[in-house]
Write a protein that holds these residues in place. Sequence first.
Motif, PDB file in Angstrom:
ATOM      1  N   LEU A 486       0.835  -1.200   0.000  1.00 63.14           N
ATOM      2  CA  LEU A 486       0.000   0.000   0.000  1.00 63.14           C
ATOM      3  C   LEU A 486       0.869   1.250   0.000  1.00 63.14           C
ATOM      4  CD1 LEU A 486      -2.858   1.338   0.514  1.00 63.14           C
ATOM      5  CD2 LEU A 486      -2.322   1.141   2.948  1.00 63.14           C
ATOM      6  N   PHE A 487       0.491   2.218  -0.837  1.00 63.42           N
ATOM      7  CA  PHE A 487       1.076   3.560  -0.841  1.00 63.42           C
ATOM      8  C   PHE A 487      -0.061   4.529  -0.517  1.00 63.42           C
ATOM      9  CE2 PHE A 487       3.360   0.911  -3.762  1.00 63.42           C
ATOM     10  CZ  PHE A 487       4.695   1.300  -3.720  1.00 63.42           C
ATOM     11  N   ALA A 488       0.166   5.472   0.382  1.00 61.50           N
ATOM     12  CA  ALA A 488      -0.875   6.441   0.740  1.00 61.50           C
ATOM     13  C   ALA A 488      -0.245   7.802   0.961  1.00 61.50           C
ATOM     14  CB  ALA A 488      -1.626   6.003   1.997  1.00 61.50           C
ATOM     15  N   ALA A 489      -0.880   8.840   0.423  1.00 60.36           N
ATOM     16  CA  ALA A 489      -0.390  10.209   0.598  1.00 60.36           C
ATOM     17  C   ALA A 489      -1.552  11.162   0.394  1.00 60.36           C
ATOM     18  CB  ALA A 489       0.735  10.521  -0.389  1.00 60.36           C
ATOM     19  N   GLY A 490      -1.382  12.368   0.936  1.00 65.65           N
ATOM     20  CA  GLY A 490      -2.402  13.386   0.740  1.00 65.65           C
ATOM     21  C   GLY A 490      -2.711  14.122   2.015  1.00 65.65           C
ATOM     22  N   PRO A 491      -3.682  15.027   1.975  1.00 63.99           N
ATOM     23  CA  PRO A 491      -4.040  15.814   3.162  1.00 63.99           C
ATOM     24  C   PRO A 491      -4.355  14.919   4.351  1.00 63.99           C
ATOM     25  CG  PRO A 491      -5.154  16.655   1.206  1.00 63.99           C
ATOM     26  CD  PRO A 491      -4.492  15.380   0.796  1.00 63.99           C
ATOM     27  N   GLY A 492      -3.738  15.202   5.483  1.00 66.08           N
ATOM     28  CA  GLY A 492      -3.983  14.452   6.708  1.00 66.08           C
ATOM     29  C   GLY A 492      -3.137  13.208   6.869  1.00 66.08           C
ATOM     30  N   ILE A 493      -2.357  12.820   5.843  1.00 65.41           N
ATOM     31  CA  ILE A 493      -1.501  11.636   5.934  1.00 65.41           C
ATOM     32  C   ILE A 493      -0.055  12.107   6.006  1.00 65.41           C
ATOM     33  CG2 ILE A 493      -0.753   9.503   4.822  1.00 65.41           C
ATOM     34  CD1 ILE A 493      -3.466   9.345   3.492  1.00 65.41           C
ATOM     35  N   ALA A 494       0.540  11.979   7.181  1.00 66.93           N
ATOM     36  CA  ALA A 494       1.907  12.452   7.380  1.00 66.93           C
ATOM     37  C   ALA A 494       2.901  11.455   6.794  1.00 66.93           C
ATOM     38  CB  ALA A 494       2.183  12.646   8.868  1.00 66.93           C
ATOM     39  N   ALA A 495       3.981  11.976   6.248  1.00 70.64           N
ATOM     40  CA  ALA A 495       5.051  11.110   5.761  1.00 70.64           C
ATOM     41  C   ALA A 495       5.624  10.323   6.926  1.00 70.64           C
ATOM     42  CB  ALA A 495       6.132  11.942   5.083  1.00 70.64           C
ATOM     43  N   GLY A 496       5.906   9.034   6.698  1.00 68.06           N
ATOM     44  CA  GLY A 496       6.393   8.204   7.793  1.00 68.06           C
ATOM     45  C   GLY A 496       7.534   7.324   7.358  1.00 68.06           C
ATOM     46  N   GLU A 497       8.446   7.056   8.262  1.00 70.75           N
ATOM     47  CA  GLU A 497       9.569   6.164   8.003  1.00 70.75           C
ATOM     48  C   GLU A 497       9.165   4.737   8.365  1.00 70.75           C
ATOM     49  OE1 GLU A 497      12.418   6.946   6.650  1.00 70.75           O
ATOM     50  OE2 GLU A 497      11.951   9.088   6.502  1.00 70.75           O
ATOM     51  N   GLY A 498       9.799   3.785   7.705  1.00 71.10           N
ATOM     52  CA  GLY A 498       9.511   2.388   7.999  1.00 71.10           C
ATOM     53  C   GLY A 498       8.224   1.946   7.338  1.00 71.10           C
ATOM     54  N   GLU A 499       7.946   0.652   7.430  1.00 73.74           N
ATOM     55  CA  GLU A 499       6.767   0.101   6.767  1.00 73.74           C
ATOM     56  C   GLU A 499       6.053  -0.846   7.715  1.00 73.74           C
ATOM     57  OE1 GLU A 499       6.817  -1.077   2.487  1.00 73.74           O
ATOM     58  OE2 GLU A 499       6.344  -3.059   3.292  1.00 73.74           O
ATOM     59  N   ALA A 500       4.817  -0.501   8.063  1.00 74.32           N
ATOM     60  CA  ALA A 500       3.994  -1.374   8.887  1.00 74.32           C
ATOM     61  C   ALA A 500       3.329  -2.422   7.999  1.00 74.32           C
ATOM     62  CB  ALA A 500       2.948  -0.541   9.612  1.00 74.32           C
ATOM     63  N   THR A 501       2.590  -3.324   8.602  1.00 76.02           N
ATOM     64  CA  THR A 501       1.788  -4.298   7.863  1.00 76.02           C
ATOM     65  C   THR A 501       0.354  -4.188   8.335  1.00 76.02           C
ATOM     66  OG1 THR A 501       3.647  -5.830   7.600  1.00 76.02           O
ATOM     67  CG2 THR A 501       1.439  -6.736   7.329  1.00 76.02           C
ATOM     68  N   VAL A 502      -0.564  -4.098   7.390  1.00 78.40           N
ATOM     69  CA  VAL A 502      -1.985  -3.982   7.707  1.00 78.40           C
ATOM     70  C   VAL A 502      -2.726  -5.156   7.098  1.00 78.40           C
ATOM     71  CG1 VAL A 502      -1.827  -1.475   7.788  1.00 78.40           C
ATOM     72  CG2 VAL A 502      -2.539  -2.585   5.657  1.00 78.40           C
ATOM     73  N   SER A 503      -3.904  -5.429   7.599  1.00 78.06           N
ATOM     74  CA  SER A 503      -4.739  -6.491   7.058  1.00 78.06           C
ATOM     75  C   SER A 503      -5.474  -5.995   5.823  1.00 78.06           C
ATOM     76  CB  SER A 503      -5.749  -6.959   8.108  1.00 78.06           C
ATOM     77  OG  SER A 503      -6.733  -7.804   7.518  1.00 78.06           O
ATOM     78  N   ILE A 504      -5.714  -6.895   4.907  1.00 74.12           N
ATOM     79  CA  ILE A 504      -6.528  -6.558   3.746  1.00 74.12           C
ATOM     80  C   ILE A 504      -7.927  -6.098   4.157  1.00 74.12           C
ATOM     81  CG2 ILE A 504      -7.434  -8.889   3.379  1.00 74.12           C
ATOM     82  CD1 ILE A 504      -7.042  -8.436   0.384  1.00 74.12           C
ATOM     83  N   LEU A 505      -8.369  -6.514   5.351  1.00 73.92           N
ATOM     84  CA  LEU A 505      -9.694  -6.129   5.842  1.00 73.92           C
ATOM     85  C   LEU A 505      -9.745  -4.689   6.321  1.00 73.92           C
ATOM     86  CD1 LEU A 505     -10.569  -9.319   7.936  1.00 73.92           C
ATOM     87  CD2 LEU A 505     -11.025  -8.879   5.512  1.00 73.92           C
TER      88      LEU A 505
END
Length: 559
Positions: A486-505
Amino acid sequence: MSSTRLLILGMDAAEPELLRQWTADGTLPNLAALARRGRTAGIRGLAGFHIGSTWPSLYTGTTPARHGFHYQIQHRPGTYRYHRPQDHGLIHGTPFWRALSDADRRVAMLDVPLSPIDPSLNGMQIQEWGGHDALYGFHAHPASLAEKIRARFGDHPVGAGCDGERCTAADHAAFVERLVRGVEAKAEMTREFLREGAWDAFMQVFSETHCVGHQCWHLHDPSHPAHDAEMAAAVGDPVRRVYQSVDSAIGRIIEEAGDCTVFAFSAHGMGYWYGADFLLPEILARLGVSRPIAAAGRSADGSGARRRSMLTAGVGWGWHRLPSPVRERLRGIRGRYGPKAPAKGPPTMPPVNLSESRCFHQPNGLATGGIRLNLAGREPQGMLQPGPEADAFMRELTQDLLAIVDERTGQPFIQRVIRVDEHYQGPRLQDLPDLVVEYSDAVATGSTRVGNGAGARVRVHSPRVGVVEGANEYGRTGEHRSRGMLFAAGPGIAAGEGEATVSILDLAPTWTRLLGVDLETAEGTPIDGIMPDNSAVRPVQPDVRDGYEGDPPDAMQGR
C-alpha cells in the motif's frame, strides 16, 4: 483539474517485492514520489484464502466466512453440487462504495474485480471493461455509459480474458503491447471521468499487472523452468514493462486529480507457479478417505488418471520440441484433435462415491486446495459425525498430508493445513472448505503447455500414499502470493519512516472513515497513522438487497 476527495488506484496482483525494488531504483518514479510524500505499508492477506476471495474481502472488509465467496466454483451447501457464485449475487455483504453511496457520497468505481453492478449507486460503475476475471462481461452503470465507452475507447485490446497459448517471442511481444495499450486507455478514461469533478471517492483498478504476472512470469524470472533466455532477450522483461506503464498512468491520473488523498495498492502478489493441486484427489484416494468412482478409462486406484497425465505430458513435451515453423503449420490440426478446454457448462463434483467417502476435494484456487468433510447432518449422505469423530479425522488427515515429501526438493510437499473454523467464523462458513491445503512454494512448477514442458511433472511420496505423480497441464507460469503493498499520501496523511503491515480487511473501513462514514459491517479497522483524529463519522447500516446481504430467492434451493 478535478475536485476528487479520495483517489484509489489498484495494481491487481502486482508483486510487492518488485514494487519495493523498482521504486527504490527509479524504475517506478511516480510510486516512489507517492511513497516519499506519504507512507507505505505491507498488506497481509487471509490465511488459506488469498486467491479467489481477495477482492471481495478487500471491498467489504470481511472474511469469506461472512461474504461467502472463496473461488469461482464453489460447493453448494446441502447438496453434492457445485455452482458459480456470480449466478447468485456473488457476495453477501456491503461493499464500501455502497456504504458511501447510502451516505450521499458520490462515487466512481472502475473495473474493480469480482464486483457486481449496483444499479442504484450514487455515481458510476464500470464492470470488466479490462478485467482479469471475466465473470459478467462488460457492463456499466448508468447503462448508457457502456456505449459511450465503446464509442470512445473501443474494447480492451486484450479482449475478455488474458489466458492463451503463446509460443513465440512475437506472440508474447504482441500480448505485452496489447496490455500496455490497455493501461494507456484506462489512464485516459480515468482522467476524462475525473474531469467531471465532484467525486467523493474514485477508484480504478489496473488488471494488466495481474495478466502479465500469470502469463509472462517465465520470461521475467530466470529461475522458472520454462525460462527461455533467447526469447526473454528478444521480448524484454514483460513484467517490468507493464509495471512501468501502470506507474506512468498513475502519475498522469494523480496530476489530473489534484490535491486529494491518494491510495495506490496491490492486494496480493505474484511469483512463479507452484504446487500441484491436481494431485490432491488421488492423494485423498490413496489415504482411503475419498473413494473414486471407477468408470471407463478410469480405475478406482487412480492409475487411469496417472496414465492420462503421463500421456498428456509426453504429448506436450513433444509438441514444444517441434521447431516453431512446424508448430505453426500443425496448430490447426492440434486445435481440432488435441486436448480441449473444459466445456463452459454447469460445474460438476469430482467423481467420488459419496456414500463411501469421508471427505472430498473442493476447488479453492490452484495454489491452495480445499477439502470438505462429508459430515452427517450437513451433507445428504454424510458419514462423519460432528464433534470428536470429525475432530480426530481432521487431525489424522492433517498429519498424513504434512508427511508427504516432494521429490523435487526432498522437503514437505504441503507447508500448512488450515482448519478453517479455527481461523474464521461467520454466517457463510458453510460455503467454505473445512480444510485448506497450502502447498510449498520452495520450487517452481512448469507446464506441459509452456516452453519445452520442463518442470511440469511433480512426483511426491509418503509411507501412507506411496508414490503419486502427475503433470501440470495449466498454461499459466505465475501464481499468487498472499502479501500486497500500500502507498498512501495526501491531506492528513503524514510522511512516515519504515513500513507497517496492515490487514486486507482494514482498507475498506479506512476509505469510508476518511469520508466521514463508518462501515459498521467490516471486520477490519481503520489504519493507524492515516486517519485524522477529528474525522466526523456517520454510521451506515448493512444493505439488505439481493447480492449483498442474504440470499437471492433461489440461492439455496439446490438446483
